[in-house]
Every structure is written in structure tokens, then in C-alpha cells.
Design a protein around this motif. Structure first.
Motif, PDB file in Angstrom:
ATOM      1  N   VAL A 162       0.856  -1.196   0.000  1.00  0.00           N
ATOM      2  CA  VAL A 162       0.000   0.000   0.000  1.00  0.00           C
ATOM      3  C   VAL A 162       0.885   1.238   0.000  1.00  0.00           C
ATOM      4  CG1 VAL A 162      -0.208  -0.172   2.533  1.00  0.00           C
ATOM      5  CG2 VAL A 162      -1.856   1.201   1.249  1.00  0.00           C
ATOM      6  N   LYS A 163       0.399   2.306  -0.623  1.00  0.00           N
ATOM      7  CA  LYS A 163       1.139   3.569  -0.586  1.00  0.00           C
ATOM      8  C   LYS A 163       1.285   3.997   0.869  1.00  0.00           C
ATOM      9  CE  LYS A 163       0.334   5.581  -5.112  1.00  0.00           C
ATOM     10  NZ  LYS A 163      -0.459   6.546  -5.896  1.00  0.00           N
ATOM     11  N   GLU A 164       2.515   4.211   1.292  1.00  0.00           N
ATOM     12  CA  GLU A 164       2.801   4.360   2.710  1.00  0.00           C
ATOM     13  C   GLU A 164       2.084   5.556   3.339  1.00  0.00           C
ATOM     14  OE1 GLU A 164       6.933   4.091   3.563  1.00  0.00           O
ATOM     15  OE2 GLU A 164       6.603   4.007   5.724  1.00  0.00           O
ATOM     16  N   VAL A 167      -1.303   5.183   5.148  1.00  0.00           N
ATOM     17  CA  VAL A 167      -1.453   4.451   6.415  1.00  0.00           C
ATOM     18  C   VAL A 167      -1.213   5.401   7.585  1.00  0.00           C
ATOM     19  CG1 VAL A 167      -0.692   2.469   7.777  1.00  0.00           C
ATOM     20  CG2 VAL A 167      -0.650   2.352   5.271  1.00  0.00           C
ATOM     21  N   SER A 169      -1.106   6.662  11.703  1.00  0.00           N
ATOM     22  CA  SER A 169      -0.340   6.122  12.833  1.00  0.00           C
ATOM     23  C   SER A 169      -1.165   5.170  13.699  1.00  0.00           C
ATOM     24  CB  SER A 169       0.218   7.260  13.690  1.00  0.00           C
ATOM     25  OG  SER A 169      -0.850   8.074  14.136  1.00  0.00           O
ATOM     26  N   GLY A 171      -3.223   2.938  12.470  1.00  0.00           N
ATOM     27  CA  GLY A 171      -3.534   1.734  11.701  1.00  0.00           C
ATOM     28  C   GLY A 171      -4.555   1.956  10.597  1.00  0.00           C
ATOM     29  N   TYR A 172      -5.359   3.012  10.705  1.00  0.00           N
ATOM     30  CA  TYR A 172      -6.375   3.328   9.688  1.00  0.00           C
ATOM     31  C   TYR A 172      -5.708   3.618   8.346  1.00  0.00           C
ATOM     32  CZ  TYR A 172     -10.181   5.985   7.403  1.00  0.00           C
ATOM     33  OH  TYR A 172     -11.145   6.443   6.538  1.00  0.00           O
ATOM     34  N   ILE A 173      -6.287   3.104   7.281  1.00  0.00           N
ATOM     35  CA  ILE A 173      -5.766   3.405   5.937  1.00  0.00           C
ATOM     36  C   ILE A 173      -6.738   4.343   5.244  1.00  0.00           C
ATOM     37  CG2 ILE A 173      -4.909   2.459   3.764  1.00  0.00           C
ATOM     38  CD1 ILE A 173      -4.703  -0.276   5.154  1.00  0.00           C
TER      39      ILE A 173
ATOM     40  N   MET B   1       5.659   2.164  -2.405  1.00  0.00           N
ATOM     41  CA  MET B   1       4.734   1.237  -1.751  1.00  0.00           C
ATOM     42  C   MET B   1       5.429   0.604  -0.547  1.00  0.00           C
ATOM     43  SD  MET B   1       1.991   1.202  -3.828  1.00  0.00           S
ATOM     44  CE  MET B   1       1.050  -0.320  -3.906  1.00  0.00           C
ATOM     45  N   LYS B   2       4.655   0.418   0.492  1.00  0.00           N
ATOM     46  CA  LYS B   2       5.196  -0.284   1.657  1.00  0.00           C
ATOM     47  C   LYS B   2       4.592  -1.683   1.707  1.00  0.00           C
ATOM     48  CE  LYS B   2       6.001  -0.059   6.584  1.00  0.00           C
ATOM     49  NZ  LYS B   2       5.857   0.696   7.833  1.00  0.00           N
ATOM     50  N   TYR B   4       3.650  -5.037   3.858  1.00  0.00           N
ATOM     51  CA  TYR B   4       3.408  -5.618   5.173  1.00  0.00           C
ATOM     52  C   TYR B   4       3.325  -7.133   4.994  1.00  0.00           C
ATOM     53  CZ  TYR B   4       2.064  -0.890   6.610  1.00  0.00           C
ATOM     54  OH  TYR B   4       2.052   0.455   6.866  1.00  0.00           O
ATOM     55  N   GLU B  16      -4.769  -1.709  16.499  1.00  0.00           N
ATOM     56  CA  GLU B  16      -4.155  -1.234  15.256  1.00  0.00           C
ATOM     57  C   GLU B  16      -4.441  -2.215  14.113  1.00  0.00           C
ATOM     58  OE1 GLU B  16       0.098  -1.029  15.399  1.00  0.00           O
ATOM     59  OE2 GLU B  16       0.264  -0.019  13.452  1.00  0.00           O
ATOM     60  N   ARG B  17      -4.288  -3.528  14.393  1.00  0.00           N
ATOM     61  CA  ARG B  17      -4.535  -4.529  13.365  1.00  0.00           C
ATOM     62  C   ARG B  17      -5.995  -4.495  12.909  1.00  0.00           C
ATOM     63  NH1 ARG B  17      -4.423  -8.805  16.027  1.00  0.00           N
ATOM     64  NH2 ARG B  17      -2.179  -8.883  16.283  1.00  0.00           N
ATOM     65  N   ARG B  19      -7.997  -1.906  12.931  1.00  0.00           N
ATOM     66  CA  ARG B  19      -8.203  -0.716  12.096  1.00  0.00           C
ATOM     67  C   ARG B  19      -7.636  -0.926  10.696  1.00  0.00           C
ATOM     68  NH1 ARG B  19      -6.153   2.395  16.519  1.00  0.00           N
ATOM     69  NH2 ARG B  19      -7.818   3.226  17.822  1.00  0.00           N
ATOM     70  N   PHE B  20      -6.449  -1.523  10.636  1.00  0.00           N
ATOM     71  CA  PHE B  20      -5.742  -1.722   9.367  1.00  0.00           C
ATOM     72  C   PHE B  20      -6.484  -2.731   8.477  1.00  0.00           C
ATOM     73  CE2 PHE B  20      -2.408  -3.751   6.770  1.00  0.00           C
ATOM     74  CZ  PHE B  20      -1.671  -2.675   6.312  1.00  0.00           C
ATOM     75  N   CYS B  23      -9.721  -1.916   6.684  1.00  0.00           N
ATOM     76  CA  CYS B  23      -9.678  -1.028   5.511  1.00  0.00           C
ATOM     77  C   CYS B  23      -9.348  -1.758   4.217  1.00  0.00           C
ATOM     78  CB  CYS B  23      -8.640   0.075   5.727  1.00  0.00           C
ATOM     79  SG  CYS B  23      -9.103   1.242   7.019  1.00  0.00           S
TER      80      CYS B  23
END
Lengths: 219, 219
Positions: A162-164, A167, A169, A171-173, B1-2, B4, B16-17, B19-20, B23
């Protein structure tokens, strides 16, 4: 308000009913699913039914009809056990929609529709270079839905690209910033505009509006 | 791009997980599900996983976790066999989000959150007066998802109430005109702006952009 009874739905012709019923669930996710068969033939299919199943373990599902236009995707997933899910953005939604045409097995929808296959190291299924959020998936369960001969394909997430900057802090994208689209019905494509993030709801506690970073707008 | 990897997801803390991963599927549908128990106690729950399963028979599904905050909804559906699905619009999305708080069983989320229960003649489950598109559902199948102790609740549509002007002559429903929202992650609420409807895709045929009525914009 107009009321449609069960019989009114039954009386619609198939195309009208499909258009109508496909709008009832609300906005749908816009993704293309990338697969590859044992002869290195790539396949790409528009899927509007990807749904979050759980985050620990991280699982996503989507609904397929085995004998539909997406049957090559189904067969490749059963054969290889892996696939990619790629969010569809404003920049290529027409190309993504075109992948829903019934191409012959020997045609790669990547090539026919003008999208670029890329590969994550050692991962068999292609992802879409044009997508700003791509996910590598491992099949874990195929769950038949008896009532209409479809199935829920359940997969576990192996990797995410994903484009960094999208994201946050917490965790929400911010998928809106990626241009990710939402779908209505069979053929409606929509951009979005964030109204708000909302704080975690608790009884007897007033909701707060949060900014995209998850900070209270009031503080 | 990052990128994970699986281990990066495992290393995130649970919040955090959540929330991530929430999305990753793209935009989600925004609905509240209305139920009622045998003591006439109403219940309302925010659900972001409603998904189209098929139009003939007309089926919708959604994902539930039996012991989660939505357990009263689950129990009422198992007991009564019926529920309503109500699209969430800009006018009441904060109230809809507030229904996700863990209220006690004897509290009606309608009352606690300021929404109005209404009843279709002879239908046990309440719908939301504020919603511009409401659906009466009959439970047909509860499908366990072994991998994470959730279940897909499959229901058949019994009736639909919708603002008449939103229904186009070809069956498409302009849910954007109803103010229906899309959700990102656990807490992001978005309005939409239509980019286009697109014609049915066929190999070797150029896609056409359609207006909201389904007519070619080129003609």
C-alpha cells in the motif's frame, strides 16, 4: 415510499431484477482478483463482493458463482490456492469493469484490458501494478451457500502492499486518498468524500468526530 | 509502496490490526439491522458487512460474530427468523454508529440513539423510519465460517421500501440520491459522487458511459 413485495420482485424480468437487487445492500467494494493457472496464464476478474471477515487471523471473503463469467478465477484459485485482491481506483475503473467481459480462457484480462501484471517475490498470483493497495491471499475455506449455488471464498492475508502515506499512525488506511472507488448495483462507480471518522461508541458517552489521523476534531 | 508481511500484521497490537485490516476490503456498505425479541424488545445494530448474494432468489448476507456486541441481534434473528436491513444515510449516520455501543439487553438502541422504529403490516421486525431504503428479510441459512468462529447470515428478501424517485426505469436504484453512505475501516463514513455507470462489458466492444437512467452519454 414505494413498497415492493416478494411477488413484485418475482415479476420483474431477470435483468431488471438483477439491477434492482444489486443496489439493495448499499455501496460495494471495488476490487479485481488476480490469479494464474499452472501454464502461467494470468487472469483478472472484477469482484464487488469482497467483505471483511476478521482481523486476527486476518481474513477476507468474497462470493463466487462457480459457473459464471468468473469461472476461470474460481478454477485457478482451486488449483493454485492463491490469489490477489487489488483495490480499484479512479485511474483505472473502466479497465477493471472491462475485465467482467467473458473472455476465452487463453486470453489474459490484464492484456485485453490494458492493466499490468506484477509479481511479489515467490508469490504465484499476479497483482495489478496500477492498484495502490494490493493483497496477497491464501485460500483457507470454500463455503457453499446452498440456497443459490454460490460459495463464499475465504482467504487469509499473506502480504499487503500500500502507498505508505495512506497508512495513519493508528492503523487506519485512508483509502479515499488512494482514489479507491465504491460500486452501486452492477455498473455504478463512485468516488467518495469523507464526512468524518467517529470515535468508538460507548453507552452514555457522546460520539466525537475524528480527523483522518484519528484525533478528536474538538481537541 | 510499503509491504506488510504476515508477521508485520501479527506484530501489530489488536486495535491497530483491527483498524488496518478493516480497511483492506475497500469501501463497505452502511446498514443498520433491526430485530425484535418475543417480549417486543426492539434492537438495532450497525453492520458494515451486508453483501449481495444473488438476485433470483433475492438473497443478501452479512457476517456476524455470535458473542460480539451484536449478540442480541443474533439471538433475535435465531428466535424470530426475521430482521430488517436499513441503508444508513448522511442524515443519521452518527446515530447509526452509536448503535454499535454495548447496550444492555433491555435497552432499545432505537430509543438510546434517537431513531424511530416502524413496522410493516404483519412483519415482526422493526425498520428505521429515517432510512430511505429498508428491506424486510427472512432468515434462510446460517453458515458457520470455521476459520474464525463467525457466521454468514443468509436471508431472502420479503419486501423493499424505497423512495420511488430513486428507482430508475431499468431497475437501477440511485442510492447516492438517497444519501446512502459508504464506510472505510471501523469508523470512516463517506458520501459518494458518481463517476459513471458503465455499459455491460463484452469482449471486443468498447465500454460506454451511461447516465443515471442507464442511457448512453454518447447518444
Amino acid at each position: 415510499m414505494k413498497t415492493y413485495k416478494q411477488q413484485d420482485l418475482a415479476n420483474m424480468d431477470d435483468t431488471e431484477r438483477a439491477r434492482f437487487v444489486n443496489c439493495l445492500s448499499g455501496f460495494k467494494s471495488a476490487n479485481v482478483v488476480g490469479t494464474r493457472d499452472r501454464h502461467q496464464q494470468n487472469n483478472l476478474a472484477m469482484i464487488s463482493s469482497v467483505v471483511h471477515l476478521g482481523s486476527n487471523p486476518p481474513l477476507l471473503g468474497f462470493v463466487m458463482r462457480p459457473k459464471s463469467a468468473t469461472r476461470h478465477t474460481w478454477e485457478n484459485i482451486e488449483e493454485s490456492g492463491v490469489y490477489t485482491i487489488n483495490q480499484v481506483s479512479e485511474e483505472f475503473f473502466q479497465k477493471a469493469h472491462q475485465t467482467s467481459a467473458r473472455y476465452d480462457r487463453e486470453v489474459s484480462e490484464f492484456e485485453a484490458c490494458g492493466l499490468t501484471p506484477e509479481f511479489e517475490d515467490g508469490f504465484h498470483a499476479p497483482h495489478v501494478a496500477e492498484s495502490a493497495l494490493r493483497i496477497g491471499m491464501q485460500l483457507v475455506e470454500v463455503i457453499p451457500i446452498q440456497h443459490n449455488d454460490t460459495a463464499l471464498i475465504v482467504g487469509e492475508i499473506r502480504w499487503v502492499e500500500v502507498k505508505e502515506k495512506a497508512v495513519k499512525s493508528d492503523g487506519y488506511i485512508d483509502i479515499e486518498s488512494l482514489g479507491t472507488m465504491a460500486i452501486s448495483g452492477l455498473d455504478g462507480y463512485h468516488s467518495t468524500q469523507r464526512a468524518a471518522r467517529l470515535s468508538y461508541a460507548k453507552p452514555d458517552k457522546k460520539l466525537e468526530e475524528l480527523d483522518v489521523e484519528g484525533r478528536s476534531k474538538d481537541s
